[in-house]
Write a protein that holds these residues in place. Structure first.
Motif, PDB file in Angstrom:
ATOM      1  N   GLU A  70      92.369  51.607  10.954  1.00 38.11           N
ATOM      2  CA  GLU A  70      91.320  51.534  11.967  1.00 38.11           C
ATOM      3  C   GLU A  70      91.622  52.460  13.146  1.00 38.11           C
ATOM      4  OE1 GLU A  70      91.046  47.441  12.975  1.00 38.11           O
ATOM      5  OE2 GLU A  70      89.929  46.878  11.156  1.00 38.11           O
ATOM      6  N   GLU A  71      92.876  52.470  13.580  1.00 42.40           N
ATOM      7  CA  GLU A  71      93.261  53.358  14.678  1.00 42.40           C
ATOM      8  C   GLU A  71      93.121  54.826  14.275  1.00 42.40           C
ATOM      9  OE1 GLU A  71      97.074  52.475  16.403  1.00 42.40           O
ATOM     10  OE2 GLU A  71      96.746  50.311  16.254  1.00 42.40           O
ATOM     11  N   ALA A  72      93.466  55.123  13.026  1.00 46.34           N
ATOM     12  CA  ALA A  72      93.372  56.500  12.537  1.00 46.34           C
ATOM     13  C   ALA A  72      91.927  56.974  12.519  1.00 46.34           C
ATOM     14  CB  ALA A  72      93.980  56.602  11.141  1.00 46.34           C
ATOM     15  N   PHE A  73      91.015  56.104  12.089  1.00 47.72           N
ATOM     16  CA  PHE A  73      89.605  56.465  12.037  1.00 47.72           C
ATOM     17  C   PHE A  73      89.062  56.747  13.438  1.00 47.72           C
ATOM     18  CE2 PHE A  73      85.024  55.041  11.336  1.00 47.72           C
ATOM     19  CZ  PHE A  73      84.639  56.271  10.830  1.00 47.72           C
ATOM     20  N   GLU A  74      89.438  55.914  14.401  1.00 52.40           N
ATOM     21  CA  GLU A  74      88.992  56.142  15.779  1.00 52.40           C
ATOM     22  C   GLU A  74      89.587  57.443  16.336  1.00 52.40           C
ATOM     23  OE1 GLU A  74      89.816  52.770  18.201  1.00 52.40           O
ATOM     24  OE2 GLU A  74      88.297  51.497  17.236  1.00 52.40           O
ATOM     25  N   LYS A  75      90.868  57.666  16.063  1.00 45.14           N
ATOM     26  CA  LYS A  75      91.523  58.884  16.540  1.00 45.14           C
ATOM     27  C   LYS A  75      90.883  60.123  15.918  1.00 45.14           C
ATOM     28  CE  LYS A  75      96.061  61.136  16.722  1.00 45.14           C
ATOM     29  NZ  LYS A  75      97.484  61.070  16.311  1.00 45.14           N
ATOM     30  N   ALA A  76      90.559  60.053  14.635  1.00 43.48           N
ATOM     31  CA  ALA A  76      89.949  61.194  13.942  1.00 43.48           C
ATOM     32  C   ALA A  76      88.585  61.526  14.534  1.00 43.48           C
ATOM     33  CB  ALA A  76      89.826  60.899  12.455  1.00 43.48           C
ATOM     34  N   GLN A  77      87.803  60.494  14.875  1.00 46.03           N
ATOM     35  CA  GLN A  77      86.482  60.733  15.467  1.00 46.03           C
ATOM     36  C   GLN A  77      86.593  61.464  16.798  1.00 46.03           C
ATOM     37  OE1 GLN A  77      83.509  57.335  15.038  1.00 46.03           O
ATOM     38  NE2 GLN A  77      85.389  56.316  14.364  1.00 46.03           N
ATOM     39  N   VAL A  78      87.531  61.018  17.626  1.00 42.31           N
ATOM     40  CA  VAL A  78      87.714  61.656  18.933  1.00 42.31           C
ATOM     41  C   VAL A  78      88.191  63.093  18.770  1.00 42.31           C
ATOM     42  CG1 VAL A  78      89.022  61.580  21.096  1.00 42.31           C
ATOM     43  CG2 VAL A  78      88.144  59.455  20.093  1.00 42.31           C
ATOM     44  N   GLU A  79      89.137  63.315  17.862  1.00 38.53           N
ATOM     45  CA  GLU A  79      89.642  64.673  17.635  1.00 38.53           C
ATOM     46  C   GLU A  79      88.540  65.587  17.111  1.00 38.53           C
ATOM     47  OE1 GLU A  79      93.198  64.919  15.338  1.00 38.53           O
ATOM     48  OE2 GLU A  79      94.341  63.583  16.655  1.00 38.53           O
ATOM     49  N   ALA A  80      87.723  65.078  16.194  1.00 41.70           N
ATOM     50  CA  ALA A  80      86.640  65.884  15.626  1.00 41.70           C
ATOM     51  C   ALA A  80      85.620  66.258  16.697  1.00 41.70           C
ATOM     52  CB  ALA A  80      85.961  65.127  14.490  1.00 41.70           C
ATOM     53  N   PHE A  81      85.256  65.283  17.537  1.00 47.49           N
ATOM     54  CA  PHE A  81      84.279  65.586  18.583  1.00 47.49           C
ATOM     55  C   PHE A  81      84.865  66.558  19.605  1.00 47.49           C
ATOM     56  CE2 PHE A  81      81.792  65.034  22.424  1.00 47.49           C
ATOM     57  CZ  PHE A  81      80.497  65.063  21.911  1.00 47.49           C
ATOM     58  N   THR A  82      86.158  66.442  19.880  1.00 40.83           N
ATOM     59  CA  THR A  82      86.804  67.383  20.794  1.00 40.83           C
ATOM     60  C   THR A  82      86.740  68.799  20.253  1.00 40.83           C
ATOM     61  OG1 THR A  82      88.309  65.645  21.569  1.00 40.83           O
ATOM     62  CG2 THR A  82      88.957  67.923  21.992  1.00 40.83           C
ATOM     63  N   ILE A  83      86.965  68.965  18.948  1.00 43.04           N
ATOM     64  CA  ILE A  83      86.863  70.286  18.316  1.00 43.04           C
ATOM     65  C   ILE A  83      85.438  70.811  18.436  1.00 43.04           C
ATOM     66  CG2 ILE A  83      86.955  71.498  16.096  1.00 43.04           C
ATOM     67  CD1 ILE A  83      89.298  69.618  15.356  1.00 43.04           C
ATOM     68  N   THR A  88      93.104  62.878   5.851  1.00 41.53           N
ATOM     69  CA  THR A  88      92.384  64.044   6.363  1.00 41.53           C
ATOM     70  C   THR A  88      90.891  63.736   6.330  1.00 41.53           C
ATOM     71  OG1 THR A  88      94.089  65.552   5.538  1.00 41.53           O
ATOM     72  CG2 THR A  88      91.942  66.504   6.052  1.00 41.53           C
ATOM     73  N   TYR A  89      90.210  63.975   7.440  1.00 39.26           N
ATOM     74  CA  TYR A  89      88.791  63.641   7.571  1.00 39.26           C
ATOM     75  C   TYR A  89      87.934  64.905   7.683  1.00 39.26           C
ATOM     76  CZ  TYR A  89      89.910  58.730   8.608  1.00 39.26           C
ATOM     77  OH  TYR A  89      90.338  57.433   8.554  1.00 39.26           O
ATOM     78  N   LYS A  90      86.711  64.748   7.218  1.00 38.52           N
ATOM     79  CA  LYS A  90      85.666  65.762   7.433  1.00 38.52           C
ATOM     80  C   LYS A  90      84.450  65.033   7.997  1.00 38.52           C
ATOM     81  CE  LYS A  90      82.693  69.090   4.999  1.00 38.52           C
ATOM     82  NZ  LYS A  90      82.427  69.737   3.677  1.00 38.52           N
ATOM     83  N   PHE A  91      83.966  65.482   9.166  1.00 33.78           N
ATOM     84  CA  PHE A  91      82.828  64.840   9.819  1.00 33.78           C
ATOM     85  C   PHE A  91      81.647  65.803   9.881  1.00 33.78           C
ATOM     86  CE2 PHE A  91      86.463  62.563  11.564  1.00 33.78           C
ATOM     87  CZ  PHE A  91      86.060  61.240  11.467  1.00 33.78           C
TER      88      PHE A  91
END
Length: 410
Positions: free
Chosen positions: A54-67, A110-113
């Protein structure tokens, strides 16, 4: 009403059929890959596997939006425009997960948004922060390295090319493509042809990579740096980079950069730093030309499309639907040879001109008219268009521009 002349009746029926198919204009424009953020890697350790995931998913969303924000905003605005994860989640269209690794307390993935372009634009508009949502066409980078009186390109000993081959994050607002350096590439441009290339062969090279133009990057080490040969050796000195555009049929220098070696730099890390500086310069230049904000509002421009066939008219409409920054277009009248439209767009007309050019559309005044478009003052710029959005003149609502696909221009 009865048709008297059979041939005319058939032609009219076909025209009306195609007119109905292709004039059903909606606001559903094609979404740019600008709003896709790939390769977001997260590694989180927590109290349990579930908590870590759950923490990883939240962190990935923030990182993706920052990019995404870094792509679309100027540097000073990025940090202030990163919302909480609950807000970010409302702007995500979908996502994919790969390379998952899970233990009792650790989660790696590894995520792709894919972000919803309308939601992202609405968020930045609500904040009244200038942003760019118009992607440039891909450009092919040709990294030449100066060695004494000679330049090298395809050699494995070219540290400048090797660094570009290592680079990531080459997509986004200004997509850059690095050539493979295979036999076909070598035959189209040679080591000694940095500024003396053959236009026909260069065009062939660009077509293979589906690139709109080539950006020639000539990197010259100073005397100290030229003595450093191995990638892992400590770098001392300065790398000078000359950047040339090629879209006007000849090499034209548009910018020069100096990248100095830091105390901990190797030759390889210095080259990597230089790659990032080139990317920053090109993206900054493009953003300055394509920025918009809610305070700039929307504008409307009347255009005329002349065409020689219904296919040409249909292709023009399809191209318009791919223009980012164009809110909508309204067809006011249409005949078998021409149509009159209103283009509704964000920002100013120079931004619109650049956005249209990315899909091969050109805007021009009719004969005898007086253009309200700003002349392109881009002697020291990568891309045509006004360098200062704020200097744009107001649109003349009575002016009618000619709009056409360049491949059909007669």
């Amino acid at each position: 009403m009865q048709c008297i002349h059979k041939r005319f009746c058939v032609q009219r029926t076909v025209f009306l059929f195609l007119f109905l198919i292709f004039t059903g204009v909606s606001g559903a424009w094609a979404q740019s890959t600008l709003f896709t953020v790939d390769d977001v890697r997260v590694d989180v350790t927590s109290s349990s596997a579930v908590a870590a995931r759950e923490e990883a998913f939240e962190k990935a969303q923030v990182e993706a939006f920052t990019i995404l924000a870094q792509r679309m905003l100027s540097g000073e605005n990025v940090a202030q425009q990163i919302p909480d994860v609950d807000t970010i989640s409302t702007m995500i269209k979908d996502y994919q997960i790969s390379n998952e690794q899970l233990s009792t307390v650790r989660y790696v993935a590894t995520y792709k948004f894919r972000f919803d372009d309308k939601a992202v634009r609405s968020y930045f508009n609500a904040a009244d922060v200038p942003f760019s949502d118009v992607s440039a066409n891909p450009s092919l980078v040709l990294p030449f390295y100066q060695q004494g009186e000679k330049t090298i390109l395809w050699s494995t000993s070219n540290p400048w090319l090797n660094s570009w081959n290592r680079a990531d994050n080459l997509d986004g607002l200004v997509p850059l493509v690095v050539p493979l350096g295979d036999i076909a590439d070598v035959s189209d441009i040679d080591d000694d042809e940095a500024l003396d290339y053959n236009n026909a062969r260069l065009r062939r090279l660009l077509d293979r990579y589906n690139a709109s133009e080539a950006v020639i990057l000539i990197a010259t080490p100073d005397e100290n740096l030229s003595r450093v040969k191995n990638p892992e050796d400590a770098a001392v000195g300065t790398l000078n980079i000359r950047i040339y555009r090629t879209d006007r049929g000849y090499p034209e220098q548009v910018k020069g950069l100096e990248v100095r070696a830091g105390s901990s730099d190797t030759l390889a890390s210095l080259m990597d730093k230089a790659v990032i500086e080139v990317q920053k310069a090109m993206r900054s230049d493009w953003k300055q030309k394509t920025l918009t904000a809610s305070s700039l509002g929307t504008s409307k421009l009347a255009v005329r499309v002349s065409y020689g066939s219904l296919k040409e008219w249909a292709d023009t409409q399809r191209a318009l639907k791919r223009v980012h920054g164009l809110d909508s277009f309204q067809i006011n009248s249409v005949t078998p040879k021409e149509a009159y439209l209103d283009l509704v767009f964000d920002g100013n007309e120079n931004r619109l001109t650049l956005a249209l050019a990315q899909v091969d559309l050109h805007l021009d005044m009719p004969r005898g008219g007086q253009s309200m478009l700003q002349p392109a003052n881009d002697s020291f710029s990568y891309y045509s268009g006004a360098a200062d959005n704020a200097s744009s003149q107001a649109l003349n609502s009575d002016a009618v521009y000619d709009l056409y696909l360049k491949r059909y221009h007669r």
